[in-house]
Scaffold this motif. Structure first.
Motif, PDB file in Angstrom:
ATOM      1  N   GLN A 179       0.841  -1.195   0.000  1.00 32.23           N
ATOM      2  CA  GLN A 179       0.000   0.000   0.000  1.00 32.23           C
ATOM      3  C   GLN A 179       0.880   1.250   0.000  1.00 32.23           C
ATOM      4  N   HIS A 180       1.918   1.222   0.820  1.00 31.29           N
ATOM      5  CA  HIS A 180       2.875   2.318   0.831  1.00 31.29           C
ATOM      6  C   HIS A 180       4.106   1.843   0.081  1.00 31.29           C
ATOM      7  N   PHE A 181       4.410   2.509  -1.012  1.00 38.59           N
ATOM      8  CA  PHE A 181       5.459   2.021  -1.902  1.00 38.59           C
ATOM      9  C   PHE A 181       6.812   2.029  -1.218  1.00 38.59           C
ATOM     10  N   LYS A 182       7.642   1.083  -1.635  1.00 41.03           N
ATOM     11  CA  LYS A 182       8.989   0.997  -1.086  1.00 41.03           C
ATOM     12  C   LYS A 182       9.973   1.298  -2.203  1.00 41.03           C
ATOM     13  N   LEU A 183      10.005   2.560  -2.609  1.00 36.96           N
ATOM     14  CA  LEU A 183      10.875   2.971  -3.705  1.00 36.96           C
ATOM     15  C   LEU A 183      11.843   4.040  -3.216  1.00 36.96           C
ATOM     16  N   VAL A 184      13.026   4.068  -3.827  1.00 35.53           N
ATOM     17  CA  VAL A 184      13.993   5.125  -3.502  1.00 35.53           C
ATOM     18  C   VAL A 184      13.657   6.326  -4.366  1.00 35.53           C
ATOM     19  N   GLN A 185      13.269   7.426  -3.715  1.00 34.16           N
ATOM     20  CA  GLN A 185      12.723   8.576  -4.436  1.00 34.16           C
ATOM     21  C   GLN A 185      13.691   9.187  -5.445  1.00 34.16           C
ATOM     22  N   ASN A 186      14.980   9.230  -5.103  1.00 35.90           N
ATOM     23  CA  ASN A 186      15.903   9.919  -6.010  1.00 35.90           C
ATOM     24  C   ASN A 186      16.706   8.950  -6.873  1.00 35.90           C
ATOM     25  N   PHE A 187      16.185   7.740  -7.036  1.00 37.96           N
ATOM     26  CA  PHE A 187      16.728   6.795  -8.004  1.00 37.96           C
ATOM     27  C   PHE A 187      15.828   6.792  -9.231  1.00 37.96           C
ATOM     28  N   THR A 188      16.380   6.360 -10.369  1.00 37.82           N
ATOM     29  CA  THR A 188      15.535   6.231 -11.557  1.00 37.82           C
ATOM     30  C   THR A 188      14.718   4.951 -11.433  1.00 37.82           C
ATOM     31  N   VAL A 189      13.758   4.826 -12.342  1.00 42.75           N
ATOM     32  CA  VAL A 189      12.913   3.635 -12.398  1.00 42.75           C
ATOM     33  C   VAL A 189      13.788   2.384 -12.520  1.00 42.75           C
ATOM     34  N   LEU A 190      14.725   2.455 -13.455  1.00 44.57           N
ATOM     35  CA  LEU A 190      15.590   1.303 -13.719  1.00 44.57           C
ATOM     36  C   LEU A 190      16.394   0.916 -12.476  1.00 44.57           C
ATOM     37  N   GLU A 191      16.953   1.914 -11.810  1.00 45.47           N
ATOM     38  CA  GLU A 191      17.757   1.641 -10.612  1.00 45.47           C
ATOM     39  C   GLU A 191      16.912   1.017  -9.516  1.00 45.47           C
ATOM     40  N   ASN A 192      15.677   1.487  -9.390  1.00 50.10           N
ATOM     41  CA  ASN A 192      14.789   0.914  -8.388  1.00 50.10           C
ATOM     42  C   ASN A 192      14.454  -0.538  -8.711  1.00 50.10           C
ATOM     43  N   ASP A 224       8.721   5.437 -18.179  1.00 48.46           N
ATOM     44  CA  ASP A 224      10.030   5.853 -18.672  1.00 48.46           C
ATOM     45  C   ASP A 224      11.104   5.300 -17.745  1.00 48.46           C
ATOM     46  N   PRO A 225      11.969   4.396 -18.246  1.00 49.93           N
ATOM     47  CA  PRO A 225      12.937   3.746 -17.352  1.00 49.93           C
ATOM     48  C   PRO A 225      13.944   4.723 -16.739  1.00 49.93           C
ATOM     49  N   ASP A 226      14.123   5.884 -17.345  1.00 46.75           N
ATOM     50  CA  ASP A 226      15.146   6.807 -16.839  1.00 46.75           C
ATOM     51  C   ASP A 226      14.562   7.941 -15.999  1.00 46.75           C
ATOM     52  N   ALA A 227      13.260   7.892 -15.795  1.00 42.80           N
ATOM     53  CA  ALA A 227      12.649   8.949 -14.979  1.00 42.80           C
ATOM     54  C   ALA A 227      12.971   8.708 -13.506  1.00 42.80           C
ATOM     55  N   LEU A 228      13.115   9.812 -12.745  1.00 40.03           N
ATOM     56  CA  LEU A 228      13.293   9.679 -11.301  1.00 40.03           C
ATOM     57  C   LEU A 228      11.932   9.387 -10.672  1.00 40.03           C
ATOM     58  N   ILE A 229      11.948   8.566  -9.616  1.00 39.50           N
ATOM     59  CA  ILE A 229      10.691   8.198  -8.969  1.00 39.50           C
ATOM     60  C   ILE A 229       9.946   9.439  -8.481  1.00 39.50           C
ATOM     61  N   GLU A 230      10.693  10.399  -7.911  1.00 36.92           N
ATOM     62  CA  GLU A 230      10.028  11.565  -7.325  1.00 36.92           C
ATOM     63  C   GLU A 230       9.290  12.403  -8.371  1.00 36.92           C
ATOM     64  N   ASP A 231       9.629  12.204  -9.671  1.00 34.74           N
ATOM     65  CA  ASP A 231       8.938  12.954 -10.714  1.00 34.74           C
ATOM     66  C   ASP A 231       7.694  12.231 -11.224  1.00 34.74           C
ATOM     67  N   LEU A 232       7.485  10.997 -10.769  1.00 33.80           N
ATOM     68  CA  LEU A 232       6.374  10.206 -11.303  1.00 33.80           C
ATOM     69  C   LEU A 232       5.105  10.429 -10.483  1.00 33.80           C
ATOM     70  N   VAL A 287       1.618   9.101  -8.653  1.00 34.30           N
ATOM     71  CA  VAL A 287       1.419   7.953  -7.769  1.00 34.30           C
ATOM     72  C   VAL A 287       1.090   6.691  -8.588  1.00 34.30           C
ATOM     73  N   GLY A 288       0.256   6.872  -9.610  1.00 30.54           N
ATOM     74  CA  GLY A 288      -0.130   5.736 -10.444  1.00 30.54           C
ATOM     75  C   GLY A 288       1.068   5.097 -11.124  1.00 30.54           C
ATOM     76  N   HIS A 289       1.971   5.929 -11.610  1.00 27.25           N
ATOM     77  CA  HIS A 289       3.166   5.397 -12.271  1.00 27.25           C
ATOM     78  C   HIS A 289       4.108   4.744 -11.272  1.00 27.25           C
ATOM     79  N   GLN A 290       4.194   5.333 -10.072  1.00 25.95           N
ATOM     80  CA  GLN A 290       5.049   4.712  -9.052  1.00 25.95           C
ATOM     81  C   GLN A 290       4.569   3.300  -8.751  1.00 25.95           C
ATOM     82  N   GLN A 291       3.240   3.151  -8.746  1.00 22.34           N
ATOM     83  CA  GLN A 291       2.691   1.827  -8.483  1.00 22.34           C
ATOM     84  C   GLN A 291       3.070   0.859  -9.594  1.00 22.34           C
TER      85      GLN A 291
END
Lengths: 519, 366
Positions: free
Chosen positions: A94-107, A141-149, A151-155
């Protein structure tokens, strides 16, 4: 994990006799459930029914006191989440476990890196990601930073993470709690795509609509037990609600006609800027009368939060406001939360975890939250009367049926619905002239929703003016006496709930004004 | 995650942490070619086995109680005040000015005046970092530690250029007048039956204990304490409740700085009876460890302060009676801080696992 005897196993997951206790609380009692392969299986139940505990056992966070787990027909002990991943189980929290300042690919490769150099993993992940995006309609977008996405995309990234680890069984815990209706629809399309590709999906939710829309089968949990598993096509929301709560539930709100009195709150040209100097409220005007509920409809993030914050004394604003004819300062002295409470404004905030409650505090400390200056709570000039607060808490807990009714329990130990009841009890019992109430039933189970709705109507009938903000259109439609629709920091128009429908409101929420009204 | 029973959380975790710290310390002592058993005997002998040792242990503990309470109060507002060292030194300045430049007829009045001076100067030294945090968002950890250095320089200037009596060589003030002398334990009727020889522990010890009670009352019985704790748990929630962040940060840091400053009545007025350079001698930093180990509760702080008092006094004895250098005291303290503070979670997780194991065993047996 490769499955040797795959042909014969019809069930992706089979749990037999799972039990788990936390101290005296039996969170799961002899649970049996079988999830057929290639289906979407819903698990529904009120908050605190034991859904999350069951899934945590399946994902290796908790060890069951008793019972067995079969994955693809094979007995598979799951002592930790690594074993769950190896068994092909993926979980989207429910609460995502992503590193905010990493890219999608890095996560995505995080924790699944291969070799010493990152490049190999990254290149491999990029290819795999392209394939997954193609197969499952999971464009990110694999190179986007998580913090720029959004909520739907983060999911989606969370789902991709699980798929990248070759999950065949995907568990989603309350996935739509943070999504807009549009994003939720897209998520369900993704889940159907996954199902068509042979994946198994377990969807945990307490929203009946989602179960009806997205699942093939549904299991209902109540107080730690599995009460029924039925085919979704053969059931109805009413039947599921009854199974969940254990009694007949009124899904419709029963309310009499409003008898509006004098104007309580009058707001003119209200404007709010956020810390980046962006205008979030762009000149709002409205009034609310005594004994009337004004519902604010709108997609989350269109200024509703700022409206509540400004009126609740949490954020400075410009414009004019009067409360029963007396000026209400919008910035500077007299505009803080304490002054608001003194002038008879109570506020049930949208986010009970960040604003409404101190989760580490006990229930009784939370009942005094915001009202610590109340003379009834003081022993003398120096000390607070903690006994009086505890007694008052007991009374409020009884009246609002908070369970368990233990004032000394920490707020975080209550289920979401009971936490909300504590906040609602605290604010409503002040007999406010004006009640600000945001997302009154977010993350609250059906039984509590019914109760909170009744209380709101009762307060209205007692003569309070109520400003209701909710992203649940059903809630706005059934509770409000008038509806204002907000879009992009403005009110797009007022509607009478008797004379409008979801379609018209939906258009206003999207910023489309049909009758050439001034925006 | 399963939870630990309360007694294990409060007593067992610190006990295991301390045992681990003691074991590693023993290894260090073996590594430098000395006998750890002998070392422990000397430490215990010299600090808690006789009244004279207690006189020192309690003296050190008194200082650590003040600085530990200072850290505790700030911690509950979510502020990490590591400027106790500087605030205690400034407190010393306050004590010195009050004792040297005001006439005092009796030590009780002098104690009152000096306490005010100490608290006021300590609070003032905390006020600037507090203001910077509240108004400018400058992080309190950075500013308070910077203020420790500024305090050290300021004290050198004051002692060398301003307060040093003419003709004297050492950077210190003149001796305080005899009217400001605080009774030591060996001068207090009743207590002097136990403490027969001169010890540095003095009446300030009781003020420290009283302060622990006051801090407890403040945090858990007053509106201000309620607001401090609420603010410390969640600033956004505090804003919702109408708690003014600037006000809470300022008041909390003034109280915290005042408590750290109060330490000076123990060491400057009670023991040295004049102001010396580096007067706080590390007690400000030990206060952080004391608060950590005391779980930021006044009762815990008092107990942890006693433990560190024992380490401090026992360590000094080591330097006196064995070939183990006194610097080993710092090593032992470092290990205690490491295990009770930084590695607390490690011990906790380990114990949680063990407890969970026992629990499942019991269930299986049943």
């Amino acid at each position: 994990m490769a499955n040797q005897s795959g042909a014969e196993a019809a069930y992706a997951i089979e749990l037999k006799g799972i039990s788990k206790a936390f101290g005296p609380v039996q969170a799961n009692k002899d649970i049996n459930i079988a999830v057929p392969k290639g289906t979407i299986h819903g698990i529904i139940g009120e908050n605190g029914a034991g859904k999350s505990t069951l899934m945590s056992i399946l994902y290796g966070f908790y060890k069951a006191d008793a019972g067995q787990i079969f994955v693809n027909g094979q007995l598979t002990p799951i002592p930790d989440s690594q074993s769950a991943i190896r068994a092909g189980i993926g979980m989207v929290f429910q609460h995502f476990k992503l590193v905010q300042n990493f890219t999608v690919l890095e996560n995505i490769i995080l924790g699944a890196e291969e070799g010493q150099m990152l490049n190999t993993s990254l290149t491999k992940a990029r290819k795999e990601l392209e394939r997954l995006a193609r197969d499952y309609d999971l464009e990110v977008d694999p190179d986007a930073l998580i913090e720029d996405l959004s909520v739907g995309h983060q999911q989606r990234v969370e789902i991709l993470k699980a798929l990248y680890r070759q999950a065949d069984i995907l568990i989603l815990d309350e996935p739509t709690g943070v999504l807009t209706p549009d994003e939720a629809d897209h998520l369900f399309r993704i889940l159907k795509g996954l199902k068509e590709q042979g994946k198994t999906v377990i969807l945990i939710t307490h929203k009946l609509r989602e179960i009806m829309e997205a699942t093939d089968n549904v299991s209902v949990m109540r107080r730690g037990t599995m009460v029924a598993t039925v085919k979704t096509a053969e059931t109805s929301p009413e039947q599921l609600a009854e199974l969940m709560v254990g009694r007949k539930v009124l899904l419709e709100v029963d309310k009499g006609t409003a008898r509006p009195g004098e104007v309580v709150l009058k707001v003119e040209d209200l404007r709010v800027r956020d810390e980046h100097k962006v205008e979030r409220l762009k000149g709002i005007s409205f009034e609310i009368r005594a004994g009337e509920i004004l519902g604010i409809a709108g997609v989350a993030g269109n200024g509703q939060s700022e409206l509540l914050a400004a009126l609740g004394g949490m954020q400075a604003a410009t414009g004019t406001a009067t409360l029963k004819g007396a000026p209400l300062p919008l910035s500077g002295a007299g505009s803080d939360g304490q002054s608001r409470r003194r002038s008879g404004i109570a506020h049930v905030p949208e986010d009970r975890h960040h604003h409404g409650l101190i989760l580490d505090f006990t229930a009784w400390e939370n009942v005094a939250f915001g009202y610590f200056n109340d003379p009834r709570y003081q022993k003398n000039a120096l000390f607070m009367d903690n006994d009086a607060i505890r007694a008052d808490t007991e009374r409020k807990m009884a009246k609002f049926d908070v369970r368990p009714p233990i004032p000394t329990l920490a707020a975080k130990s209550f289920s979401g619905g009971n936490q909300q009841k504590i906040v609602v009890a605290r604010e409503m019992e002040q007999n406010p002239a004006l009640l600000l109430i945001g997302q009154p039933t977010r993350g609250v189970d059906i039984g509590a929703i019914e109760f909170i709705h009744k209380q709101i109507i009762a307060l209205r009938d007692a003569g309070a003016a109520i400003l209701l903000v909710s992203v649940e259109l059903d809630e706005i439609m059934s509770l409000s006496d008038r509806i204002a629709v907000m879009f992009d920091g403005r009110i797009m128009g007022f509607r009478d709930p008797e004379k409008t429908d979801e379609r018209e409101l939906g258009l206003l929420m999207a910023g489309v004004t049909g009758k050439g009204e001034a925006a | 995650m399963d939870r630990l029973p309360r007694w294990a959380d409060v007593a067992l975790v610190p006990f295991v942490s301390l045992t681990l710290a003691a074991l590693i310390s023993a290894l260090v002592i073996i590594a430098i070619g000395q006998d750890p058993w002998e070392a422990i005997k000397v430490m215990v002998q010299g600090s808690v086995m006789n009244a004279y040792g207690w006189g020192y242990t309690l003296y050190y503990a008194t200082s650590f109680m003040f600085t530990g309470l200072a850290v505790t109060v700030a911690f509950h507002a979510g502020l990490f005040n590591i400027g106790g060292e500087g605030q205690a030194q400034l407190g010393g300045l306050g004590v010195a000015l009050v004792c040297l430049f005001l006439p005092w007829p009796h030590w009780t009045l002098a104690l009152l005046g000096a306490s005010l001076g100490a608290a006021l100067f300590g609070a003032a030294w905390a006020a600037i970092p507090a203001y910077l945090q509240a108004k400018r968002g400058s992080h309190i950890v950075i500013t308070t530690i910077m203020f420790n250095y500024i305090a050290a320089s300021l004290m050198i200037f004051m002692l060398v250029d301003v307060l040093r009596p003419p003709g004297k060589m050492d950077p210190a003030t003149a001796n305080f007048p005899p009217e400001t002398h605080l009774p030591s334990f060996n001068e207090i009727p009743g207590l002097n039956l136990v403490f027969t020889s001169g010890v540095p522990a003095n009446v300030t010890f009781f003020i420290a204990l009283a302060m622990a009670v006051v801090v407890w009352l403040l945090l858990w019985r007053t509106r201000l304490g309620y607001q401090i704790r609420a603010f410390g748990k969640s600033e956004p929630a505090a804003r919702y409740a109408g708690i003014n962040p600037t006000r809470i940060i300022m008041i909390t840091m003034l109280i915290s700085g005042g408590l750290a400053g109060l330490m000076a009545i123990n060491n400057v007025m009670g023991e040295a009876e004049r102001l010396l350079g580096n007067s706080a001698s590390g007690a400000g930093f030990i206060g952080i460890a004391v608060a950590l180990m005391g779980r930021n509760h006044p009762v815990g702080v008092v107990l942890a302060a006693l433990l560190f008092g024992f380490l401090f006094q026992g360590g000094a004895e080591l330097g006196l009676w064995t070939k183990i250098p006194i610097e080993l005291r710092t090593v032992v303290q470092g290990l205690v801080i490491l295990f009770t503070g930084a590695l607390d979670m490690m011990v906790r997780m380990l114990l949680t696992r063990i407890f969970a194991l026992f629990r499942t065993r019991k269930l299986e047996a049943a």
